[in-house]
Design an enzyme around this catalytic site. Structure first.
Site, PDB file in Angstrom:
ATOM      1  CG  ASP A  33      -2.112   0.908   1.271  1.00 63.05           C
ATOM      2  OD1 ASP A  33      -3.306   0.173   1.325  1.00 63.05           O
ATOM      3  OD2 ASP A  33      -1.698   1.825   0.603  1.00 63.05           O
ATOM      4  CG  LEU A  35       0.689   3.599   4.214  1.00 60.90           C
ATOM      5  CD1 LEU A  35       1.756   3.867   5.502  1.00 60.90           C
ATOM      6  CD2 LEU A  35      -0.670   2.546   5.013  1.00 60.90           C
ATOM      7  CB  ALA A  83      -8.389   1.282  -6.489  1.00 65.49           C
ATOM      8  CD  GLU A  84      -6.152   8.134  -5.093  1.00 63.15           C
ATOM      9  OE1 GLU A  84      -7.679   9.382  -4.976  1.00 63.15           O
ATOM     10  OE2 GLU A  84      -5.438   8.716  -5.120  1.00 63.15           O
ATOM     11  CB  THR A 142     -16.789  -0.445  -8.991  1.00 69.15           C
ATOM     12  OG1 THR A 142     -18.327  -0.012  -8.491  1.00 69.15           O
ATOM     13  CG2 THR A 142     -15.810   0.140 -10.107  1.00 69.15           C
ATOM     14  CG  ASP A 143     -22.264  -1.326  -8.829  1.00 68.55           C
ATOM     15  OD1 ASP A 143     -21.356  -0.190  -8.206  1.00 68.55           O
ATOM     16  OD2 ASP A 143     -23.010  -1.243  -8.283  1.00 68.55           O
ATOM     17  CD  GLU A 144     -19.389   3.989  -8.614  1.00 74.84           C
ATOM     18  OE1 GLU A 144     -18.983   4.919  -9.038  1.00 74.84           O
ATOM     19  OE2 GLU A 144     -19.124   4.091  -7.217  1.00 74.84           O
ATOM     20  CE1 TYR A 167     -13.644   3.902  -8.487  1.00 76.44           C
ATOM     21  CE2 TYR A 167     -15.285   3.700  -8.489  1.00 76.44           C
ATOM     22  CZ  TYR A 167     -14.274   2.932  -8.103  1.00 76.44           C
ATOM     23  OH  TYR A 167     -14.671   2.508  -7.126  1.00 76.44           O
ATOM     24  CE  LYS A 171     -11.556  -0.569  -9.253  1.00 75.16           C
ATOM     25  NZ  LYS A 171     -10.531  -1.426  -8.815  1.00 75.16           N
ATOM     26  CE  LYS A 206     -15.183   7.015  -1.837  1.00 76.76           C
ATOM     27  NZ  LYS A 206     -14.450   5.633  -1.304  1.00 76.76           N
ATOM     28  CE1 TYR A 224     -22.523  15.926  -3.388  1.00 74.39           C
ATOM     29  CE2 TYR A 224     -22.351  13.931  -3.412  1.00 74.39           C
ATOM     30  CZ  TYR A 224     -21.522  15.223  -3.298  1.00 74.39           C
ATOM     31  OH  TYR A 224     -20.485  14.608  -2.361  1.00 74.39           O
ATOM     32  NE  ARG A 298     -20.788  11.937  -6.686  1.00 73.01           N
ATOM     33  CZ  ARG A 298     -20.689  10.884  -6.059  1.00 73.01           C
ATOM     34  NH1 ARG A 298     -21.380   9.668  -7.099  1.00 73.01           N
ATOM     35  NH2 ARG A 298     -20.337  11.114  -4.807  1.00 73.01           N
TER      36      ARG A 298
END
Ligand code: NAD
Ligand code: TYD
Length: 361
Positions: A33, A35, A83-84, A142-144, A167, A171, A206, A224, A298
């Site tokens: 990592d 960090l 990841a970011e 991710t599902d995104e 993002y 991914k 988050k 939002y 957003r």
């Protein structure tokens, strides 16, 4: 069996590291990592002294460092979570997401490929299951990547990719590279695409941990738009169990969706959280809801995510172990009992922990 887990000091990664270190004492687990602001070794104090665990500080974007590490350690398998991860940050600084999420992933794929360990420790039997074989590059996604749903429908493993945020675009790109290495080089890979996680150790930028933090401190809860966007929430420990299941049982080259069949509009999540925290903080019913504040939406805000996790249930028997109410209750308790963690994270103090525990030792 030597496994490299990347991003193990982050939210989900720390739960995966803990599960593997405790459940598999015969595996050696290295946690790589960088960090960043999101990585916090205080997430892992309970396991940091275990003999089968080692922390490695490093950046997956640094190809020469990654290549030497793989050359030296000869990892049998990789579980890649570094990841970011925050959509809002990706809107402000997309390039950082390209570097870590795309370039970083390709660096890891190249290093694993170059090390050649996978082809020595596990003869490939692509598409026929692994039957306990050790070699695997497991990419956590991710599902995104699937984009946004309307009022109906769910994401399956066959849904076309249609990412909208920097993002999710980064991914999606990393997922494509992982598949390309399977097709082109026969690298043994598996990918899972999970819905929104919540639980202990979640960085308070988050939605859920931010609102827990703000309720505690009587600060506004920023929602939002109109709060009508829908997310499918999964308890982080259930995600870690799903990753363990997929790591050990999935066929090479396969993809699994992971989700909780647990759709909530943002405003309903926060209303529930307000009620739970009214009770826990001994505040009169309705007190916390008054903190809800609607703010500017957003950009490119995806309306709805919903995961169809039938394949994972039917193939590998995984289902979530807790309801949202149970998981949220545990999560709030954790944050209230770990004020020091929250204070350190919000003040950035956790970097000092690394200095004290790892550098000066
Ligand atoms: P996180 O932001 O909490 O943690 C990410 C970790 O990666 C941090 O410890 C950070 O220090 C480390 N990291 C970042 N850049 C690095 C680099 N260049 N080199 C080495 N380490 C680096 O993220 P998370 O929420 O735990 O997500 C973990 C993974 O799961 C990500 O790949 C994310 O896309 C995926 N995911 C997250 C969710 C979610 O709801 N949080 C859902 C599905 C999938
Ligand atoms: P977030 O936790 O950032 O996860 P993701 O964007 O990956 O889904 O956001 C969850 C939902 O909550 C998303 O629809 C955006 C919304 N949201 C707010 O309404 N207010 C906030 O302050 C944040 C951070 C998110």
């Amino acid at each position: 069996m030597k496994i490299l887990i990347t991003g193990g000091a982050g939210f989900i990664g720390s739960h995966v590291v803990r599960l593997f270190v405790n459940k598999y004492p015969n595996y050696t687990i290295h946690n790589l990592d960088k960090l960043t602001y999101a990585g916090n070794l205080a997430n892992l104090t309970d396991i940091e002294k275990k003999p089968n665990y080692k922390f490695v500080k490093g950046d997956i974007v640094d190809a020469s460092f990654i290549n030497s590490l793989f050359e030296k350690e000869k990892y049998n398998a990789v579980i890649h979570l570094a990841a970011e991860s925050h959509v809002d940050r990706s809107i402000t600084n997309p390039l950082e997401f390209v570097m870590t999420n795309v370039i970083g992933t390709v660096n890891l794929l190249n290093a694993y490929k170059k090390s050649g360990v996978y082809s020595q420790t596990a003869p490939l039997s692509l598409g026929e299951g692994r039957g306990g074989e050790a070699a695997l590059f497991y990419h956590v996604s991710t599902d995104e990547v699937y984009g946004a749903l309307g009022e109906t429908g769910m994401f399956t493993e066959e849904t076309s990719y249609d990412p909208h945020s920097p993002y999710s675009a980064s991914k999606a790109s990393s997922d494509h590279f992982v598949r390309a290495y399977y097709d082109t080089y026969k690298l043994p890979v598996v990918i899972s695409n999970c819905s929104n996680n919540y639980g202990p150790n979640h960085f308070p930028e988050k939605l859920i941990p931010l609102c827990i933090h703000n309720i505690k401190n009587n600060k506004p809860l920023p929602i939002y738009g109109k709060g009508e966007n829908v997310r499918d929430w999964l308890f982080v420990k259930d995600h870690a169990v799903a990753i363990d299941t997929i790591f050990h049982q999935a066929k090479l080259g396969s993809t699994y969706n992971i989700g909780g069949h647990n759709e909530w509009t943002n405003i309903d999540v926060i209303r529930l959280l307000c009620k739970v925290m009214d009770k826990k903080l001994n505040r009169p019913d309705g007190t916390n809801e008054k903190l809800i504040t609607f703010v500017k939406d957003r950009a490119g805000h995806d309306l709805r995510y919903a995961i169809d996790a039938t394949k994972l249930k039917n193939d590998l028997g995984w289902v979530p172990s807790v309801t949202f109410e149970q998981g949220l209750d545990q999560t709030v308790d954790w944050y209230l009992q770990n004020s020091e963690w929250l204070d350190n994270v919000t003040s950035g103090n956790y970097a000092k922990y690394y200095e004290e525990q790892y550098v000066k030792r």
